[in-house]
Design an enzyme around this catalytic site. Structure first.
Site, PDB file in Angstrom:
ATOM      1  N   GLN A  89     -36.316   8.947 -21.652  1.00  0.00           N
ATOM      2  CA  GLN A  89     -36.676   9.496 -22.970  1.00  0.00           C
ATOM      3  C   GLN A  89     -37.026   8.394 -23.973  1.00  0.00           C
ATOM      4  OE1 GLN A  89     -33.525  11.192 -25.315  1.00  0.00           O
ATOM      5  NE2 GLN A  89     -34.899  12.417 -26.564  1.00  0.00           N
ATOM      6  N   ASP A 127     -34.639  -1.171  -9.462  1.00  0.00           N
ATOM      7  CA  ASP A 127     -33.341  -0.514  -9.524  1.00  0.00           C
ATOM      8  C   ASP A 127     -32.408  -1.446 -10.286  1.00  0.00           C
ATOM      9  OD1 ASP A 127     -30.869   0.570  -9.092  1.00  0.00           O
ATOM     10  OD2 ASP A 127     -31.062   0.753  -6.910  1.00  0.00           O
ATOM     11  N   TYR A 180     -18.966   8.358 -19.357  1.00  0.00           N
ATOM     12  CA  TYR A 180     -20.081   7.728 -20.074  1.00  0.00           C
ATOM     13  C   TYR A 180     -19.542   6.930 -21.268  1.00  0.00           C
ATOM     14  CZ  TYR A 180     -24.339   7.712 -23.033  1.00  0.00           C
ATOM     15  OH  TYR A 180     -25.403   7.367 -23.833  1.00  0.00           O
TER      16      TYR A 180
HETATM   17  C1  AKB Z   1     -25.702  12.128 -24.623  1.00  0.00           C
HETATM   18  O1  AKB Z   1     -25.684  13.270 -25.137  1.00  0.00           O
HETATM   19  O2  AKB Z   1     -25.070  11.830 -23.608  1.00  0.00           O
HETATM   20  C2  AKB Z   1     -26.504  11.053 -25.317  1.00  0.00           C
HETATM   21  C3  AKB Z   1     -25.689  10.231 -26.257  1.00  0.00           C
HETATM   22  C4  AKB Z   1     -25.178  10.815 -27.496  1.00  0.00           C
HETATM   23  O3  AKB Z   1     -25.458   9.083 -25.990  1.00  0.00           O
HETATM   24  N1  AKB Z   1     -27.615  11.632 -26.004  1.00  0.00           N
END
Ligand code: AKB
Length: 313
Positions: free
Chosen positions: A13, A50, A140
């Site tokens: 994106q 990669d 994350y």
């Molecule tokens: C997500 O929703 O994982 C991302 C972010 C806020 O880092 N767009």
């Protein structure tokens, strides 16, 4: 050979638009786009790469005499929750592979994005400060927080010129996001134009920090172009523009498409959104290197709908 800029994750994106913007600024011949997926149309040279392949990265950097890297390859919040081990490995090893090239002075400047996901349920939700409790509850967020610590460590220990922003949810019309919790704020525009209705995977009052892509690109290139002595924070800067809920963005869309209807069916992404801030205090970025956003919810909506309607014709 002239020194070049490499974008890793150029098919994503942000990557797609960032490559276009960098080509405009520095010339196509000075940019190298790369992605794990086969080449999409890029105005500059493309290398299949990669981010887990340290040798491949080093070879590409040597081949093109790259001195500056934008490392955008990552697994976002919702996808990383499905594949936690892969999320951790890709987000961490990818960063460490490039940081090592900084330690070896092969490259001299790195942009690496962090995220509002570094914050967690115990963080103050409104006007979240730069320095505060950070107890991310997603893989994350954990990888981004650890990444921030590594960036600061490489700066302090090896003088690596790493620059980073904690991106909010990013909204764009050129290239779709994938696997994020904030993706609804992009999908909603496509569905509004296609069907005049949208089923949202977050509840109507879930307020999250967001930003329109042109602002995000200016911030990204702005922090990279700033003089090194202006960059006081070497973990990652809070970055903000707008905050809104699904109900608020729907009302804005309805002012353009009166027949538009939204319904709500929260799924597993609701818990992720609930753990994140609603708004961000980015005064350090504004003070240190002059960050300023342009787009509001209203001007972004007008622009998104204009471009997406034109693309449909
Ligand atoms: C997500 O929703 O994982 C991302 C972010 C806020 O880092 N767009």
């Amino acid at each position: 050979m002239k020194e070049k800029i490499l974008v890793i994750g150029a098919g994503g994106q942000i990557g797609k638009e960032l490559v276009e913007e960098l080509c405009q600024i520095y010339g196509n011949e000075n940019i190298v786009a790369s992605d794990i997926k086969a080449e999409s149309a890029t105005p500059c040279v493309f290398e299949k790469l990669d981010v887990m392949d340290a040798q491949g990265i080093a070879a590409t950097i040597k081949k093109h005499n790259v001195k500056e890297v934008y490392l955008l390859a990552a697994l976002l919040s919702a996808t990383a929750e499905k594949f936690p081990e892969k999320g951790w490995k890709l987000n961490m090893d990818g960063l460490l592979n490039v940081l090592e090239l900084m330690r070896e002075k092969v490259i001299s400047k790195l942009f690496w994005p962090s995220s509002i996901a570094v914050f967690g349920p115990n963080t103050p939700k409104v006007n979240t400060p730069q320095y505060t409790v950070m107890e991310p509850s997603t893989v994350y967020g954990i990888s981004k927080q650890a990444g921030e610590r590594w960036c600061e460590y490489y700066f302090r220990r090896y003088g690596a010129d790493v620059r980073s922003l904690r991106y909010p949810g990013l909204i764009s019309y050129k290239s779709p996001p994938g696997g994020g919790t904030t993706d609804y704020a992009v999908d909603i525009y496509y569905e509004a134009l296609a069907k005049a209705r949208y089923e949202c995977f977050l509840s109507k009052d879930t307020v999250l920090p967001m930003m329109y892509m042109p602002d995000a690109l200016r911030a990204t290139i702005g922090i990279m172009q700033a003089d090194a002595d202006k960059i006081k924070i070497r973990s990652s800067y809070n970055l903000a523009a707008i905050s809104f809920s699904p109900e608020e963005i729907a009302a804005e869309i309805k002012s353009h498409i009166p027949s538009f209807e939204i319904t709500y069916k929260p799924d597993s992404r609701q818990a992720i959104a609930d753990s994140w801030p609603q708004s961000i205090d980015d005064s350090e970025a504004r003070k240190d290197w002059g960050w300023k956003h342009n787009y509001t919810l209203s001007t972004m909506t007008t622009d998104m709908l204009k471009h997406l309607s034109e693309a449909k014709k």
